[in-house]
Design an enzyme around this catalytic site. Structure first.
Site, PDB file in Angstrom:
ATOM      1  CD  GLU A   1      -2.615   1.162   2.669  1.00  0.00           C
ATOM      2  OE1 GLU A   1      -3.811   1.494   2.649  1.00  0.00           O
ATOM      3  OE2 GLU A   1      -2.008   0.821   3.722  1.00  0.00           O
TER       4      GLU A   1
ATOM      5  CD  GLU B   1      -6.370   6.902   4.878  1.00  0.00           C
ATOM      6  OE1 GLU B   1      -6.469   6.017   5.747  1.00  0.00           O
ATOM      7  OE2 GLU B   1      -5.481   6.899   3.995  1.00  0.00           O
TER       8      GLU B   1
END
Length: 231
Positions: free
Chosen positions: A127, A218
């Site tokens: 990620e 986010e």
């Protein structure tokens, strides 16, 4: 949330107790309770992925708080969030690559949030983030510092970290995170991904087969708003 709403309903019902029979109060309580639940559900966008106006989008939420993700024209999207647990969403491409990305817009977190080029690879499962701006918490502070890379008019600090038994594109898994965190925050410009990929590789931080790659907003235990356009 359910117990709180039922308490609110009970308080509302008590106000009119002298003027209405018990059966009527119960009916009103159920109607108000169901209506409130429906309104809450409409405020939160469910996790989803797909294509929108020629761009790939991904939106994931753990279901905490209220978050609304909206795809706009071409590469535009917006997010409004309030008291969330964790979410990440945005627009970009699938698969990802060492492309040059242009973006612009607004990013206004109240608390912990990131604006970043965000993506995944498999074999190895990685990620990755190229963080352009963030709220109250520098995401690199939880990782291992590896060095710096100069790119697109700024300096980025490089970090790596390991997540254990965490959500991933293949389900719950243990995987590595790669981070480039820009030292001077911005909410628009060019991101040359090749520069970051090459810098990571020089520190032994190798990528695998690319999955999606988006310019993401986010939020983590925070509130805020963003409106971003990817070019």
């Amino acid at each position: 949330m359910v117990s709180f709403l039922r308490l609110a309903v009970a308080c509302f019902a008590a106000v009119g107790a002298l003027a209405a029979p018990v059966e009527s109060l119960e009916e009103r309580s159920d109607e108000l309770f169901n209506s409130t639940l429906h309104e809450f559900a409409e405020r939160s966008t469910p996790s989803s992925t797909g294509w929108s106006n020629g761009y790939y989008y991904s939106f994931w939420t753990d279901g905490g708080g209220s978050v609304t993700y909206t795809n706009g024209a071409a590469g535009q999207y917006s997010v409004q969030w309030s008291n969330v647990g964790n979410f990440v969403g945005g627009k970009g491409w699938n698969p990802g690559s060492a492309r040059t990305i242009n973006y612009g817009g607004s990013f206004n977190p109240s608390g912990n949030g990131y604006l970043a080029v965000y993506g995944w690879t498999t074999n190895p499962l990685v990620e990755y983030y190229v963080v352009e701006s963030y709220g109250t918490y520098n995401p690199g502070s939880g990782g291992t510092y590896k060095g710096t890379v100069n790119s697109d008019g700024g300096t980025y600090n490089i970090y790596t970290a390991t997540r254990y038994n965490a959500p991933s594109i293949i389900g719950t898994a243990t995987f590595t995170q790669y981070w480039s965190v820009r030292t001077s925050k911005r909410t628009g410009g060019t991101v040359t991904m090749a520069n970051h990929f090459n810098a990571w590789a020089s520190h032994g931080m190798n990528l695998g087969t690319h999955n999606y790659q988006i310019v993401a907003t986010e939020g983590y235990q925070s509130s805020g708003s963003s409106s971003i356009t990817v070019y």
